[in-house]
Motif scaffolding. Sequence first.
Motif, PDB file in Angstrom:
ATOM      1  N   VAL A  40      -0.174  -1.155  -4.435  1.00 36.62           N
ATOM      2  CA  VAL A  40      -1.437  -1.644  -3.881  1.00 36.62           C
ATOM      3  C   VAL A  40      -2.434  -0.491  -3.826  1.00 36.62           C
ATOM      4  O   VAL A  40      -2.090   0.620  -3.415  1.00 36.62           O
ATOM      5  CB  VAL A  40      -1.234  -2.231  -2.469  1.00 36.62           C
ATOM      6  N   THR A  41      -3.652  -0.770  -4.238  1.00 36.12           N
ATOM      7  CA  THR A  41      -4.740   0.206  -4.102  1.00 36.12           C
ATOM      8  C   THR A  41      -5.936  -0.466  -3.442  1.00 36.12           C
ATOM      9  O   THR A  41      -5.984  -1.697  -3.310  1.00 36.12           O
ATOM     10  CB  THR A  41      -5.164   0.767  -5.467  1.00 36.12           C
ATOM     11  N   LEU A  42      -6.885   0.352  -3.053  1.00 36.42           N
ATOM     12  CA  LEU A  42      -8.078  -0.194  -2.418  1.00 36.42           C
ATOM     13  C   LEU A  42      -9.326   0.487  -2.965  1.00 36.42           C
ATOM     14  O   LEU A  42      -9.272   1.598  -3.494  1.00 36.42           O
ATOM     15  CB  LEU A  42      -8.015  -0.018  -0.893  1.00 36.42           C
ATOM     16  N   SER A  43     -10.428  -0.214  -2.805  1.00 39.16           N
ATOM     17  CA  SER A  43     -11.745   0.345  -3.087  1.00 39.16           C
ATOM     18  C   SER A  43     -12.542   0.303  -1.798  1.00 39.16           C
ATOM     19  O   SER A  43     -12.390  -0.623  -0.980  1.00 39.16           O
ATOM     20  CB  SER A  43     -12.459  -0.462  -4.174  1.00 39.16           C
ATOM     21  N   ALA A  44     -13.391   1.320  -1.601  1.00 43.39           N
ATOM     22  CA  ALA A  44     -14.134   1.399  -0.345  1.00 43.39           C
ATOM     23  C   ALA A  44     -15.538   1.919  -0.593  1.00 43.39           C
ATOM     24  O   ALA A  44     -15.765   2.756  -1.467  1.00 43.39           O
ATOM     25  CB  ALA A  44     -13.414   2.302   0.654  1.00 43.39           C
ATOM     26  N   GLY A  45     -16.474   1.399   0.208  1.00 47.77           N
ATOM     27  CA  GLY A  45     -17.842   1.907   0.217  1.00 47.77           C
ATOM     28  C   GLY A  45     -18.191   2.360   1.620  1.00 47.77           C
ATOM     29  O   GLY A  45     -17.944   1.642   2.595  1.00 47.77           O
TER      30      GLY A  45
END
Length: 450
Positions: free
Chosen positions: A405-410
């Motif tokens: 699992v990976t994530l993207s963030a702003g």
Amino acid sequence: MSARVLVVDDIETNRRLLEARLSAEYFEVLQAADGHECLKLAQSHEPDLILLDVMMPGIDGFETCRRLKAEPATRHIPVVMVTALDQRSDRIRGLEAGADDFLTKPVDDVALFARVRSLLRLKLVMDELRLRHRERECEAEPDAPLQGGAVLVVGADAPGAERLAARLCEPFTARAVSDPREAAYLAGEFDLMIVDVSNPRFDGLRLCARVRSDAATRQLPILAVVEADDRRTMVRALDLGVNDVIARPIDAGELAARARTQIRRKAYADTLRDRLDESLEMAVKDPLTGLFNRRYALSRLNQALDGLAAGGEPVSAALIDIDHFKRINDTFGHATGDAVLKGFSARLMSELRAVDIAARFGGEEFILIFPGAQVREAMEAAERVRAAVAREPFPAPEGREAILVTLSAGVAEARPGDDVEDLLARADSALYEAKASGRNQVVDAKKKAA
């Protein structure tokens, strides 16, 4: 403290006399001539307290009290039996029927009003708890079937405390102490505290006041032991917040009946408080992940922005999205997807400060709020979360490979004049950039704007 009191007596002269005494103290008074009328008025007028005669035609005071306590609408109304009877068996019978106390005719005004005010203070607290319970839940009110409990017995000396504790048999478990400091320290571990305030060598009232003033023991019921003719100490004890008093010589049966009443009442109040805490938590928490929900997060972000506008600390926010989460649900099923969300949330929380706020924003999207943090610090925190999530795969159903699992963030820092929509719009734009640039990364809205 004013309240509505129902006076029940088959002799009109007695009713009128009590009415005059109570009215002089600004109580509103209702009257009933027998048990049946008492039950009707209790249902229709919901008095705050009932003064109930024992010897009446038809149904006597004992049976009237039992019926009051059996009805959900009236069981929480305090009942004080006012009677010429003063035998041990009569007091125990009344207490076991649900009465809160016995007053013997002729009624002493000081004792009457001390007891009435004490019970009304208790009812005020219980009514507030019950009201909040009804407002937040449709579940029925809890019963309190407990008969025994842990009792701390405090006396002027060790032998006296031991003798008093010996009066309590099963199902109670009693511990006797004579040091007030030890008693105050141990009080929070017990369901009831019995304090001998009758010995002039021991300031039991000071111990009662200390226990009542401590937030950790404020709800602990206290039963004070007084001398039968010491009206002054009895009144002071009730004014200090003692829940009940018992006069010497102590009858073991009466002591057990009064202890049961206090412990049962505490169990009921504790259950209401626990349910209230649970319902309040449910109102602000996401049930699946245990993180805060969207509404709570936005309210806290609004508060932080108000503080910034007033010249307070900076605040930053991050919007996070789990990469390709739909693929996890489609491949492994929604149960596995839910497990991933829970595990993801646990790792997320492990990388945040105690003051940071994490919330599930919806689906696989999350929001982080960083009070007092500029964008650089928020970026570092979001990067720690990203690394922790990507570091180790999540468990998959048996026979399947673990799930990476990976994530993207702003991330965006609030600017002067920002409202919630402004701040989150910049964070969302940065999140979009992170996903468009290959995912599994954290993007700074400030850097992107430049």
